[in-house]
Design an enzyme around this catalytic site. Structure first.
Site, PDB file in Angstrom:
ATOM      1  N   ASP A  65     194.309 104.056 128.407  1.00  0.00           N
ATOM      2  CA  ASP A  65     193.757 104.213 127.068  1.00  0.00           C
ATOM      3  C   ASP A  65     194.944 104.260 126.128  1.00  0.00           C
ATOM      4  OD1 ASP A  65     192.726 105.083 124.643  1.00  0.00           O
ATOM      5  OD2 ASP A  65     191.290 106.461 125.552  1.00  0.00           O
ATOM      6  N   ASN A  92     197.392  93.636 124.290  1.00  0.00           N
ATOM      7  CA  ASN A  92     196.191  92.907 123.886  1.00  0.00           C
ATOM      8  C   ASN A  92     195.082  93.815 123.368  1.00  0.00           C
ATOM      9  OD1 ASN A  92     194.088  90.569 124.102  1.00  0.00           O
ATOM     10  ND2 ASN A  92     193.268  92.180 125.418  1.00  0.00           N
ATOM     11  N   SER A 146     196.742  88.201 114.725  1.00  0.00           N
ATOM     12  CA  SER A 146     195.646  87.363 114.234  1.00  0.00           C
ATOM     13  C   SER A 146     196.082  86.646 112.975  1.00  0.00           C
ATOM     14  CB  SER A 146     194.417  88.232 113.929  1.00  0.00           C
ATOM     15  OG  SER A 146     193.427  87.493 113.247  1.00  0.00           O
ATOM     16  N   ALA A 167     190.085  96.890 106.780  1.00  0.00           N
ATOM     17  CA  ALA A 167     190.789  97.653 107.817  1.00  0.00           C
ATOM     18  C   ALA A 167     191.412  96.763 108.889  1.00  0.00           C
ATOM     19  CB  ALA A 167     189.838  98.660 108.465  1.00  0.00           C
ATOM     20  N   TYR A 168     190.609  95.887 109.507  1.00  0.00           N
ATOM     21  CA  TYR A 168     191.115  95.122 110.648  1.00  0.00           C
ATOM     22  C   TYR A 168     192.298  94.233 110.256  1.00  0.00           C
ATOM     23  CZ  TYR A 168     191.349  91.859 114.549  1.00  0.00           C
ATOM     24  OH  TYR A 168     191.792  91.099 115.596  1.00  0.00           O
ATOM     25  N   THR A 171     195.509  96.083 109.659  1.00  0.00           N
ATOM     26  CA  THR A 171     196.171  96.597 110.864  1.00  0.00           C
ATOM     27  C   THR A 171     196.983  95.503 111.553  1.00  0.00           C
ATOM     28  OG1 THR A 171     194.289  96.192 112.393  1.00  0.00           O
ATOM     29  CG2 THR A 171     194.396  98.337 111.274  1.00  0.00           C
ATOM     30  N   LYS A 172     196.524  94.270 111.449  1.00  0.00           N
ATOM     31  CA  LYS A 172     197.285  93.183 112.052  1.00  0.00           C
ATOM     32  C   LYS A 172     198.530  92.856 111.214  1.00  0.00           C
ATOM     33  CE  LYS A 172     194.753  92.662 115.650  1.00  0.00           C
ATOM     34  NZ  LYS A 172     195.286  93.054 116.985  1.00  0.00           N
ATOM     35  N   VAL A 201     187.954  83.576 118.348  1.00  0.00           N
ATOM     36  CA  VAL A 201     187.422  83.510 119.708  1.00  0.00           C
ATOM     37  C   VAL A 201     186.108  84.284 119.813  1.00  0.00           C
ATOM     38  CG1 VAL A 201     187.897  84.098 122.121  1.00  0.00           C
ATOM     39  CG2 VAL A 201     189.745  83.276 120.649  1.00  0.00           C
ATOM     40  N   THR A 203     184.121  86.775 121.259  1.00  0.00           N
ATOM     41  CA  THR A 203     184.182  87.968 122.106  1.00  0.00           C
ATOM     42  C   THR A 203     183.288  89.030 121.485  1.00  0.00           C
ATOM     43  OG1 THR A 203     186.013  89.053 120.933  1.00  0.00           O
ATOM     44  CG2 THR A 203     186.607  87.436 122.635  1.00  0.00           C
TER      45      THR A 203
END
Length: 245
Positions: A65, A92, A146, A167-168, A171-172, A201, A203
């Protein structure tokens, strides 16, 4: 065990029990490497390892984790006991917030949770594994980034990156900045560190709305993991080449 492992490249992929991570593990296994499948859920990690082994892979489960210090420390200890070193680390594991998500209305706990996994988790795992990577003759670190983390692409007129991401995407961008600093620190060593952009992708991260397969998304990370000693470092790549920061 150490004698047997010394002849193989040893890799660890975090978040590898499904999706892109699983396909990265499969791709590295296809190179003849021994691959640790990092998984927060040990049962799912074991299932993934069994599937890889059924296909002829040399894989082993690593309960991990990335948000927990004790878990990461235990993972490093497991890799050391099994192989004595680590040749390749692929960071990853990651999570996503809502999409689209405007920063003016975002829940701060969402931001905190994403930073903890997508940025601090990478730092936590990388720092724990660095002593093992330093024992390798050809160490590589690959961070899963990304296109949405590219400030250049985000500010280029006409480029569609799927709407506002409070947010996402940040963070990248944060991860990209951290990778640059690692590259500067490690510039006097033989450790190559780069970021990978898998593309859009399908997912569970995006509700399987992506247009690429996990195997396609994994290809660039596999390529960066296997870079020659004179390969690039401190950059970000997709299948087509260098991506602007």
């Amino acid at each position: 065990m150490l004698g047997l492992m010394s002849e193989k490249t040893i890799a660890l992929v975090t978040g590898a029990n499904k999706g892109i991570g699983y396909e990265i593990a499969a791709g590295l296994s296809a190179l003849g490497w021994s691959v640790g499948v990092g998984a927060r859920d040990e049962r799912r990690g074991t299932d993934a390892v069994e599937k890889l082994r059924a296909a002829g892979a040399d894989a082993f489960v690593v309960p991990l984790d990335v948000t927990e210090d004790e878990s990461v420390t235990a993972a490093a200890r497991l890799v050391e006991e099994r192989a004595g070193r680590l040749d390749v680390l692929v960071n990853n594991a990651g999570i996503a917030g809502g999409w689209p998500e405007e920063p003016s209305t975002i829940d701060l706990e969402t931001v905190r949770r994403l930073v903890e996994t997508n940025v601090m988790g990478v730092i936590r795992v990388t720092n724990a594994m660095l002593p093992l990577l330093r024992r390798s003759a050809h160490p590589r670190i690959v961070n899963q980034s990304s296109h949405v983390g590219s400030l250049t692409l985000q500010t280029t007129p006409g480029v569609d990156l799927g709407g506002i991401s409070g947010a996402y995407a940040p963070t990248k961008s944060f991860l990209n900045a951290v990778t640059i600093q690692y590259a500067k620190e490690l510039s006097g060593t033989n450790i190559l560190i780069n970021n990978a952009c898998p593309g859009y992708v399908a997912t569970d991260l995006n509700g399987f709305s992506g247009t690429r397969t996990p195997e396609q998304g994994a290809a660039i990370a596999v390529r960066l993991a296997a870079l020659p000693d004179d390969g690039p470092t401190g950059q970000i790549f997709d299948d087509s080449g260098v991506v602007p920061w």
